[in-house]
Design an enzyme around this catalytic site. Structure first.
Site, PDB file in Angstrom:
ATOM      1  N   LYS A 131       0.811  -1.217   0.000  1.00 41.27           N
ATOM      2  CA  LYS A 131       0.000   0.000   0.000  1.00 41.27           C
ATOM      3  C   LYS A 131       0.845   1.269   0.000  1.00 41.27           C
ATOM      4  O   LYS A 131       0.300   2.372   0.077  1.00 41.27           O
ATOM      5  CB  LYS A 131      -0.954  -0.007   1.197  1.00 41.27           C
ATOM      6  CG  LYS A 131      -1.992  -1.116   1.156  1.00 41.27           C
ATOM      7  CD  LYS A 131      -2.962  -1.009   2.324  1.00 41.27           C
ATOM      8  CE  LYS A 131      -3.943  -2.174   2.333  1.00 41.27           C
ATOM      9  NZ  LYS A 131      -3.299  -3.457   2.660  1.00 41.27           N
ATOM     10  N   LYS A 167      -8.165   1.318   6.271  1.00 40.96           N
ATOM     11  CA  LYS A 167      -7.470   0.028   6.342  1.00 40.96           C
ATOM     12  C   LYS A 167      -6.037   0.208   6.819  1.00 40.96           C
ATOM     13  O   LYS A 167      -5.421   1.265   6.609  1.00 40.96           O
ATOM     14  CB  LYS A 167      -7.491  -0.668   4.990  1.00 40.96           C
ATOM     15  CG  LYS A 167      -7.105   0.171   3.790  1.00 40.96           C
ATOM     16  CD  LYS A 167      -7.437  -0.570   2.504  1.00 40.96           C
ATOM     17  CE  LYS A 167      -7.353   0.321   1.283  1.00 40.96           C
ATOM     18  NZ  LYS A 167      -7.740  -0.393   0.042  1.00 40.96           N
ATOM     19  N   ARG A 217      -7.913  -9.435  -9.295  1.00 41.27           N
ATOM     20  CA  ARG A 217      -6.518  -9.781  -9.020  1.00 41.27           C
ATOM     21  C   ARG A 217      -5.862 -10.102 -10.365  1.00 41.27           C
ATOM     22  O   ARG A 217      -6.271 -11.023 -11.072  1.00 41.27           O
ATOM     23  CB  ARG A 217      -6.437 -10.968  -8.072  1.00 41.27           C
ATOM     24  CG  ARG A 217      -5.065 -11.670  -7.995  1.00 41.27           C
ATOM     25  CD  ARG A 217      -3.895 -10.747  -7.661  1.00 41.27           C
ATOM     26  NE  ARG A 217      -4.069 -10.002  -6.437  1.00 41.27           N
ATOM     27  CZ  ARG A 217      -3.691 -10.448  -5.244  1.00 41.27           C
ATOM     28  NH1 ARG A 217      -3.151 -11.640  -5.115  1.00 41.27           N
ATOM     29  NH2 ARG A 217      -3.865  -9.677  -4.183  1.00 41.27           N
ATOM     30  N   ARG A 231     -12.832 -10.942  -8.276  1.00 41.73           N
ATOM     31  CA  ARG A 231     -13.320 -11.370  -6.968  1.00 41.73           C
ATOM     32  C   ARG A 231     -14.477 -10.462  -6.561  1.00 41.73           C
ATOM     33  O   ARG A 231     -14.320  -9.246  -6.518  1.00 41.73           O
ATOM     34  CB  ARG A 231     -12.192 -11.313  -5.933  1.00 41.73           C
ATOM     35  CG  ARG A 231     -10.986 -12.173  -6.305  1.00 41.73           C
ATOM     36  CD  ARG A 231      -9.790 -11.875  -5.435  1.00 41.73           C
ATOM     37  NE  ARG A 231      -9.352 -10.483  -5.583  1.00 41.73           N
ATOM     38  CZ  ARG A 231      -8.331  -9.950  -4.919  1.00 41.73           C
ATOM     39  NH1 ARG A 231      -7.650 -10.678  -4.068  1.00 41.73           N
ATOM     40  NH2 ARG A 231      -7.990  -8.687  -5.106  1.00 41.73           N
ATOM     41  N   ARG A 239     -16.046  -6.371   1.302  1.00 41.83           N
ATOM     42  CA  ARG A 239     -14.701  -6.836   0.967  1.00 41.83           C
ATOM     43  C   ARG A 239     -14.810  -8.039   0.032  1.00 41.83           C
ATOM     44  O   ARG A 239     -15.621  -8.935   0.260  1.00 41.83           O
ATOM     45  CB  ARG A 239     -13.923  -7.216   2.224  1.00 41.83           C
ATOM     46  CG  ARG A 239     -13.710  -6.071   3.192  1.00 41.83           C
ATOM     47  CD  ARG A 239     -13.108  -6.548   4.495  1.00 41.83           C
ATOM     48  NE  ARG A 239     -13.992  -7.476   5.194  1.00 41.83           N
ATOM     49  CZ  ARG A 239     -13.655  -8.159   6.293  1.00 41.83           C
ATOM     50  NH1 ARG A 239     -12.455  -8.016   6.811  1.00 41.83           N
ATOM     51  NH2 ARG A 239     -14.513  -8.966   6.865  1.00 41.83           N
ATOM     52  N   ASP A 279      -4.188  -5.363  -7.583  1.00 41.35           N
ATOM     53  CA  ASP A 279      -5.637  -5.346  -7.365  1.00 41.35           C
ATOM     54  C   ASP A 279      -6.225  -4.095  -8.010  1.00 41.35           C
ATOM     55  O   ASP A 279      -5.747  -2.975  -7.774  1.00 41.35           O
ATOM     56  CB  ASP A 279      -5.959  -5.348  -5.871  1.00 41.35           C
ATOM     57  CG  ASP A 279      -5.505  -6.639  -5.190  1.00 41.35           C
ATOM     58  OD1 ASP A 279      -5.355  -7.649  -5.891  1.00 41.35           O
ATOM     59  OD2 ASP A 279      -5.306  -6.616  -3.957  1.00 41.35           O
ATOM     60  N   GLU A 288      -3.687  -1.880  -4.863  1.00 37.13           N
ATOM     61  CA  GLU A 288      -2.537  -2.508  -4.211  1.00 37.13           C
ATOM     62  C   GLU A 288      -1.629  -3.144  -5.251  1.00 37.13           C
ATOM     63  O   GLU A 288      -2.076  -3.565  -6.321  1.00 37.13           O
ATOM     64  CB  GLU A 288      -2.979  -3.594  -3.218  1.00 37.13           C
ATOM     65  CG  GLU A 288      -3.675  -3.085  -1.979  1.00 37.13           C
ATOM     66  CD  GLU A 288      -3.893  -4.182  -0.943  1.00 37.13           C
ATOM     67  OE1 GLU A 288      -3.207  -5.223  -1.004  1.00 37.13           O
ATOM     68  OE2 GLU A 288      -4.758  -4.001  -0.074  1.00 37.13           O
ATOM     69  N   ASN A 290       0.833  -6.264  -4.769  1.00 43.64           N
ATOM     70  CA  ASN A 290       1.208  -7.291  -3.801  1.00 43.64           C
ATOM     71  C   ASN A 290       2.508  -7.972  -4.204  1.00 43.64           C
ATOM     72  O   ASN A 290       2.568  -8.640  -5.241  1.00 43.64           O
ATOM     73  CB  ASN A 290       0.089  -8.329  -3.688  1.00 43.64           C
ATOM     74  CG  ASN A 290      -1.196  -7.732  -3.171  1.00 43.64           C
ATOM     75  OD1 ASN A 290      -1.406  -7.607  -1.976  1.00 43.64           O
ATOM     76  ND2 ASN A 290      -2.065  -7.323  -4.090  1.00 43.64           N
TER      77      ASN A 290
END
Length: 324
Positions: A131, A167, A217, A231, A239, A279, A288, A290
């Site tokens: 992040k 978050k 994703r 997702r 979420r 994401d 994000e 990752n």
């Protein structure tokens, strides 16, 4: 060429073999004839009195894996391995939290540079928390605010009225992600909670209604698009993380997502970030990047009939060969 691969990850006993990306990578490596070892990051030790420049060791066990629930791995006795001499590739796959323990592990693994290939590159992982690294690509992000003081957060909320999402900066898997209603009624309490639980600032963004369309994703391998899943949130949730009840569906890329991948790809490859999951919400908002322990390849391969694990190992083998 047969490689000796040490996988730094959480206990194999707790792995969900149906969807775990680390387990899928181990299966793929084993199918290629590579030799697998498992170790816990807490067993790393560094000795300056042995060897030129010091020696990094870990207590690791040879393992074999199979996709059989309840009997998915076998393990030999643990032994002390010199990660520079006895291992060709370290696969750094333990889950966050991205805390001082995690960061110290990257400092130690960095000392293998030029001798043992570490994937993803530990320097890049340390310098690119999901992040924070993403802020380099703010042009693709929703309005984003990082702070600790309630006065600052209220100022951001006034500039972006409506529901907010709060978050932790170094969280994962959708944990501790909160939706704040437009009236901000629980914003003060949440700010107090975050300040007491985490020493670092937290992230605030406007709630994106397009999350109902999915949180995609997208996996990139050595900077190239390898596959994606969409997702969607489960019943009663906002979420979409699979770990908190979201569900996956097949997905392709929008023109905006192709633009995002093209912008990120060269930088990821240059940093040694071989396996990355980004994401994107609603087909347009990057949230994000990752790099610590990306997931999603099992679902991607199931929907698309691909073999992302093989593609990742192709990239790793090429990087190892280039080391000479």
């Amino acid at each position: 060429m047969k490689l000796r691969i040490a996988v730094q990850m959480d206990p194999l006993e707790s792995v969900n073999i149906a969807g775990d990306s680390s387990f899928a990578l181990m299966l793929s490596a084993q199918a290629r004839g590579h030799e697998l070892f498992h170790y816990d990051v807490r067993t790393l030790s560094y000795d300056t009195s042995v060897g030129a420049g010091g020696t990094l060791t870990a207590w690791a066990a040879p393992v074999s894996v199979q996709r059989l629930a309840g009997d998915h791995f076998s393990r030999e006795d643990y032994r002390l391995l010199d990660l520079a001499r006895d291992i060709d590739v370290v696969l750094m796959r333990q889950d966050p939290p991205f805390d001082l323990g995690y960061i110290t592990g990257t400092h130690l693994l960095e000392r293998l540079a030029g001798r043992t290939l570490v994937v993803n590159d530990p320097v890049a992982v340390r310098n690119a928390p999901e992040k924070v690294f993403v802020l380099d690509y703010a042009r693709f992000m929703p309005p984003t605010f990082i702070a600790r003081r309630i006065e600052d957060v209220r100022r951001f909320h006034a500039a972006h009225p409506g529901d907010l999402v709060v978050k932790p900066l170094h969280g994962n898997g959708g944990k501790a992600v909160f939706r704040v209603p437009a009236d901000g009624s629980n914003l003060g309490a949440l700010t107090e909670l975050f300040g007491q639980v985490w020493p670092e600032p937290f992230m605030v963004q406007p709630f994106l209604p397009s999350v109902s369309e999915g949180d995609k994703r997208i996996v990139l391998v050595d900077g190239e698009f390898a596959g994606a899943i969409n997702r969607r949130p489960g019943e009663g949730e906002f979420r979409s993380n699979l770990a908190v009840g979201g569900f996956a569906e097949a997905a392709s890329l929008t023109a905006r997502e192709e633009e995002i991948c093209a912008a990120l790809g060269p930088d990821l490859k240059a940093r040694g970030l071989v396996f990355v999951g980004i994401d994107v919400i609603g087909g347009q908002w990057l949230t994000e990047i990752n790099v610590t322990s990306p997931t999603g390849i099992v679902a991607i391969d199931r929907f698309n009939g691909t073999d992302t694990g093989a593609r990742i190992w192709d990239a790793i083998e090429a990087r190892h060969a280039a080391m000479g």
